[in-house]
Every structure is written in structure tokens, then in C-alpha cells.
Design an enzyme around this catalytic site. Structure first.
Site, PDB file in Angstrom:
ATOM      1  N   MET A  96     -45.732  48.816  -8.583  1.00 38.63           N
ATOM      2  CA  MET A  96     -44.320  48.465  -8.738  1.00 38.63           C
ATOM      3  C   MET A  96     -44.091  47.861 -10.140  1.00 38.63           C
ATOM      4  SD  MET A  96     -43.629  49.690  -5.794  1.00 38.63           S
ATOM      5  CE  MET A  96     -41.922  49.377  -5.441  1.00 38.63           C
ATOM      6  N   SER A  97     -43.432  46.720 -10.215  1.00 39.91           N
ATOM      7  CA  SER A  97     -43.036  46.189 -11.525  1.00 39.91           C
ATOM      8  C   SER A  97     -44.156  45.515 -12.302  1.00 39.91           C
ATOM      9  CB  SER A  97     -41.860  45.225 -11.358  1.00 39.91           C
ATOM     10  OG  SER A  97     -40.697  45.938 -11.017  1.00 39.91           O
ATOM     11  N   MET A  98     -45.366  45.487 -11.766  1.00 38.88           N
ATOM     12  CA  MET A  98     -46.494  45.106 -12.617  1.00 38.88           C
ATOM     13  C   MET A  98     -46.600  46.106 -13.764  1.00 38.88           C
ATOM     14  SD  MET A  98     -49.540  43.512 -10.312  1.00 38.88           S
ATOM     15  CE  MET A  98     -49.978  44.974  -9.361  1.00 38.88           C
TER      16      MET A  98
END
Length: 329
Positions: A41-43
Site C-alpha cells: 500500500m502506501s509504504m
């Protein structure tokens, strides 16, 4: 709450703890095992930000430059008048909502534009990330005043990276980091209908390889005896961003923190900083404890504010435990 209870409470799919470069804890549950990959995801944003910070430190990207001087296509969008640094720190002023709980939020219009599937007949909306970014309008506040977590910044930064280097974000990440850090699995990146990588959230990878990313950050860009990027890159990220701009966004579980080059900086006594993604994804780096924690999770709510009260204290407890064990030796 015990450590074990926190894992199930937070719908943990995989948890890895590194201490002084060694795995001291590793567990998997649900559908994930050591051979599997999980959506980061937003990592992904933090890896995009890392690449940009590397380019800045190496003198290949001017963080003070206006975006439209690098991407002329964005001249008439909200991004055109923002600086590269404002994009990197998400202090751009945008009329854009990223409330995942709101079915009418802009994030879903963006997702539709970015879909890799063929558009329905007669669809006149933007096709792909880059077309959508050109449609965004500026809000009433000035760029640089308030932190606003908006994925479109990351994809704009991915576009900036590609303009400066002549390579898309995925290729650059592969060449500069993945191929050199001793990764044991390929990483995968989702793309839009035109093949543009999703720089804001597209990576899927194995737990240990995300641990290697964390170890790289802990070691100041060095892994397996190789210096993959200058230590100054990590120093810049760990120093953090504008605390006042971050405070204005009202993150109750991250009070006193900041956001810099798409990394979350805690500004706690251990100098911790993190890559974070919806539904509980994280790479948590604690330099004082020489500790890296990576978690993959499937928490039902997208917002990490729901999971922070039982995860951040758990990370701090592990750090203190490891420090105490070191003192006992």
C-alpha cells in the site's frame, strides 16, 4: 494488552523484527507465508520519496524548483506552482479528498482514471495517472502551509523522477535498490492502463525484503557492505519536515510528528521514523534500539489512526525490551 494479543487485534498477516541486522522475530498468519507477497500500500510512497531524496542529495533534482519547470504538462494544474519539496512533503494546496470512507471522494475518481482495465464505451474521464493529475485545481490556502496526505503527490513525484532520470519509478527502484540490496524475491508494481507505475501505493513484496529496506534506512544507505546511497539521504529524512504544517492536519495519534520525503517522522526520544500504508502496513525504524519492525496487516479500517493506539506502544515496548537485553549483556 500482550504482544501476542496485539497481533490478532490488529489483523497482522506478517511481522518481522530485526535487531542489529539480525532477525529476532518472524511470524506469519492468514494467507501469508515466507514465500508470499503482500500489498505494501502506501509504504510505496516512502520508496518513491527515498528515490527523490537520493536524487536531491546527488544534485540531480532541485527540491526548490517549481514543478512546471520539470513537467510542463502540469503548468495549469495545482501542482504547477508548487515546489518539488512541497510535493515531497505533501504540503501542496489541492482541491482533493482522500477520505476512503466516502464513496464520492476524489480518491475514487482517481482510482477509476488509473484503472488498468479498458474504459467503458463513451467514458470521457481522464485515462491514467498523468492525465488525472493535470485536472487538479489549487485550494484557497498557499502551498507549504498545511500538510495534507494526498496520494496524488506521490504520483506527481513519480512523474518528476521519470522526467529527471528518463526512467520510470519502478525501473529506478529496481536498479538503485532492489537489485543491489540482496532481495530474495521480485517485487511487483501495479500500473495504470498506459503502463505508468502506481508510485503512490502499487508495490507488493515479501516481508523480509521490506525488512531489508528498513535495514538500509537504519544503516544510512548501507547493506551487505555496499553503500547504495549517501548517508545524508537518511539524515535528511530523519530530521523531519515542518512540524507546524503537520500539526495543522490534526493527526491525534502522531502528535509532535512530521512528514518528510514521504516518510512519517515520530520525533520521539528514539528518533523513530516510518513508512506507513492503509490497513496497517508499516516499516518502523528505531535508530536508538537498532531495530526495524515490518508489519503486513489486513485491518478492516483503512485509517491507521484506528490501529496506532495498539501498535505504536507495542513497537516502543519491543524497542525498550531489546535495549534492556543489550544492557544485560
Amino acid at each position: 494488552m500482550t504482544w501476542k494479543a496485539s497481533l490478532s487485534t490488529n489483523y497482522t498477516d506478517g511481522m518481522l523484527i530485526l535487531h542489529k541486522g539480525q532477525i529476532v522475530y518472524e511470524t506469519y498468519s492468514g494467507c501469508l507465508n515466507e514465500r508470499g507477497k503482500h500489498a505494501a500500500m502506501s509504504m510505496t510512497k516512502s520508496l518513491t520519496g527515498l528515490l527523490a531524496e537520493i536524487l536531491v542529495v546527488e544534485g540531480k533534482l532541485d527540491s526548490t524548483a517549481k514543478v512546471d519547470t520539470i513537467i510542463p504538462e502540469l503548468k495549469n494544474s495545482a501542482f504547477g506552482s508548487a515546489t518539488v519539496r512541497q510535493v515531497m512533503d505533501m504540503t501542496t494546496s489541492l482541491k482533493y479528498s482522500e477520505d476512503y470512507a466516502d464513496p464520492n471522494a476524489d480518491i475514487w475518481v482517481y482510482s477509476k482514471a488509473a484503472s488498468p482495465f479498458p474504459k467503458p464505451s463513451g467514458d470521457k474521464g481522464p485515462n491514467g495517472y498523468f492525465e488525472y493529475l493535470q485536472t487538479l485545481k489549487k485550494d484557497t490556502i498557499n502551498h507549504g502551509e498545511v500538510f495534507g496526505y494526498k496520494t496524488v503527490n506521490s504520483d506527481t513525484l513519480g512523474w518528476i523522477i521519470s522526467k529527471v532520470t528518463g526512467k520510470d519509478m519502478t525501473s529506478l527502484l529496481s536498479e538503485r535498490i532492489w537489485m543491489k540490496m540482496g532481495a530474495e524475491q521480485d517485487g511487483y508494481m501495479t500500473v495504470d492502463a498506459k503502463g505508468v507505475p502506481f508510485a503512490g501505493g502499487g508495490i507488493s513484496a515479501g516481508l523480509r525484503d521490506m525488512g531489508r529496506i528498513g535495514q538500509l534506512m537504519l544503516n544510512g544507505g548501507k547493506i551487505n557492505g555496499q553503500q547504495l546511497f549517501p548517508n545524508k539521504v537518511v539524515e535528511n529524512i530523519q530530521a523531519g519536515g515542518d512540524k507546524k504544517a503537520f500539526a495543522a492536519a490534526g493527526y491525534k495519534t502522531l502528535e509532535g510528528g512530521s512528514y518528510h520525503s514521504m516518510w512519517w517522522v515520530m520525533h520521539n526520544e528514539h528518533g523513530a521514523f516510518a513508512a506507513r500504508g492503509v490497513h496497517g502496513q508499516t516499516i518502523y525504524v528505531d535508530p536508538t534500539a537498532e531495530m526495524v519492525i515490518v508489519r503486513f496487516s489486513s485491518f478492516p479500517s483503512a485509517a491507521n489512526s484506528k490501529i496506532d493506539p495498539t501498535s505504536l506502544p507495542a513497537y516502543q515496548a519491543v524497542a525498550k525490551y531489546l535495549l534492556n537485553k543489550d544492557r544485560e549483556k
